[in-house]
Design a protein around this motif. Structure first.
Motif, mmCIF file in Angstrom:
data_model
loop_
_atom_site.group_PDB
_atom_site.id
_atom_site.type_symbol
_atom_site.label_atom_id
_atom_site.label_comp_id
_atom_site.label_asym_id
_atom_site.label_seq_id
_atom_site.Cartn_x
_atom_site.Cartn_y
_atom_site.Cartn_z
ATOM 1 N N THR A 88 3.358 2.131 2.131
ATOM 2 C CA THR A 88 3.967 2.526 3.406
ATOM 3 C C THR A 88 5.411 2.021 3.462
ATOM 4 N N TRP A 91 0.656 11.635 8.383
ATOM 5 C CA TRP A 91 0.351 12.199 7.070
ATOM 6 C C TRP A 91 0.941 13.587 6.844
ATOM 7 N N LYS A 112 4.195 6.888 5.895
ATOM 8 C CA LYS A 112 2.889 6.373 5.512
ATOM 9 C C LYS A 112 2.756 6.204 4.001
ATOM 10 N N ASN A 147 0.823 -1.216 0.000
ATOM 11 C CA ASN A 147 0.000 0.000 0.000
ATOM 12 C C ASN A 147 0.859 1.271 0.000
HETATM 13 C C1 LIG Z 1 -0.527 0.102 4.902
HETATM 14 O O1 LIG Z 1 -0.656 -1.039 5.735
HETATM 15 C C2 LIG Z 1 -0.058 -0.910 7.019
HETATM 16 C C3 LIG Z 1 -0.169 -2.260 7.722
HETATM 17 O O2 LIG Z 1 -1.399 -2.852 7.494
HETATM 18 C C4 LIG Z 1 -0.736 0.211 7.783
HETATM 19 O O3 LIG Z 1 -0.139 0.359 9.070
HETATM 20 C C5 LIG Z 1 -0.594 1.489 6.998
HETATM 21 O O4 LIG Z 1 -1.262 2.531 7.640
HETATM 22 C C6 LIG Z 1 -1.150 1.303 5.585
HETATM 23 N N1 LIG Z 1 -0.830 2.486 4.780
HETATM 24 C C7 LIG Z 1 -1.744 3.221 4.148
HETATM 25 C C8 LIG Z 1 -1.229 4.323 3.281
HETATM 26 O O5 LIG Z 1 -2.930 3.004 4.252
#
Ligand SMILES: *[C@@H]1O[C@H](CO)[C@@H](O)[C@H](O)[C@H]1NC(C)=O
Ligand SMILES: *[C@@H]1O[C@H](CO)[C@@H](O)[C@H](O)[C@H]1NC(C)=O
Ligand SMILES: *[C@@H]1O[C@H](CO)[C@@H](O)[C@H](O)[C@H]1NC(C)=O
Length: 292
Positions: free
Chosen positions: A135, A193, A171, A133
């Motif tokens: 991060t 963010w 993030k 995702n």
């Molecule tokens: C991506 O996944 C991780 C672990 O599940 C989470 O902590 C993080 O906030 C997520 N990042 C976004 C951009 O949603």
């Protein structure tokens, strides 16, 4: 200066497999394709998407001041020297195969006492991963991180130099061509963010120290403070002569500007260069004169 940079990049490219960012990562990803149904976090396999993220992060990125760069010009792990950059700034390096380096020189001004800024210099390196995702998680090598804090109005002239270990999570990030400057721009978003200051691509492959553990023999938490006053206060927690000497060497270096050394070298280089050009002109002149 350029010869040093060239040597360093040669040395570093030896360690780093160059991966072109636009190449799809499919060549090395056949294994993970077959197991893509499994959770990526459960194993060390990297999905195609994650590898694409890592390819786009590859390089050395530096903030606008263009004074802070990762690599041996910031921290010398052999002699434990931190070289104070001439202006605050931050720099991150990433390899496409999961190593990172962090170099931060931050100065916070004290609004009540403008003459009392707090300066913090931080070095960390280690491995990183990008989740699918977007991060980014930086996992530093615990014993290798260093932090130097100077708080002149509160530390009685004593800077503290300590181990530093802090996992950093970004993030989200974007890599885009900054059309005004014509260079790649990396925008990292912190855990809440908030956006970090934009970083610009300065080296690709990145300029980094070796990505292995640099201080494999050290054990325990060794925290050191050193007085910059002539009358030294021996406030070492680990009374290690080597460390004391290292920090003293740092302090000795502190007020010498690196730039001056480089300029001297450049002058030497320039004058010999000019000498060659002059000789060449004389030669060409003589040949022209004789053949006329
Ligand atoms: C991506 O996944 C991780 C672990 O599940 C989470 O902590 C993080 O906030 C997520 N990042 C976004 C951009 O949603
Ligand atoms: C600085 O010196 C003062 C007075 O000697 C002392 O009270 C204070 O604790 C010292 N601060 C530090 C950080 O050493
Ligand atoms: C380094 O930081 C990580 C995560 O913040 C922590 O789990 C670990 O115990 C720390 N190690 C040391 C030596 O402080």
């Amino acid at each position: 200066m350029f010869s040093i940079i060239t040597l360093l990049s040669l040395y570093l490219s030896f360690h780093i497999t160059t991966v072109k960012s636009d190449d799809t990562a499919t060549t090395s990803e056949d294994d993970s394709q077959s197991s893509s149904t499994a959770s990526a976090s459960a194993t060390a396999t990297i999905s195609t998407k994650e590898q694409e993220f890592m390819n786009s992060l590859e390089g050395t990125w530096s903030s606008k001041s263009h004074q802070v760069f990762t690599g041996s010009g910031f921290y010398d792990p052999v002699d434990e020297l931190i070289f104070e950059p001439s202006l605050p700034g931050i720099s991150y390096s990433f390899t496409a195969d999961g190593h990172f380096e962090q170099a931060l020189y931050r100065v916070t001004s004290n609004p009540k006492k403008p003459a009392c800024p707090i300066a913090v210099i931080t070095f960390q390196h280690g491995s990183y991963e990008v989740l699918d995702n977007g991060t980014v998680i930086l996992n530093p090598i615990e014993i290798d991180g260093r932090q130097l804090v100077s708080d002149p109005c509160n530390d009685n002239g004593t800077s503290s130099y300590t181990r530093f270990n802090s996992t950093t999570v970004f993030k989200w990030f974007t890599v885009e061509l900054n059309t005004y400057h014509g260079i790649q721009e990396l925008q990292l978003y912190q855990y809440d963010w908030s956006a970090l200051q934009p970083l610009y691509l300065v080296y690709k492959p990145p300029l980094m120290l070796p990505t292995i553990t640099l201080n494999p023999v050290s054990e325990g938490t060794q925290s050191v403070t050193v007085s910059s006053k002539k009358k030294k206060r021996d406030s070492f927690i680990g009374n290690n002569l080597n460390v004391r000497e290292r920090v003293r060497r740092y302090l000795e270096n502190k007020h010498k500007t690196n730039a001056k050394k480089l300029i001297n070298k450049n002058e030497l280089f320039d004058s010999s260069y000019l000498w060659w050009i002059a000789s060449l002109c004389i030669c060409v002149g003589s040949v022209l004169f004789l053949s006329a």
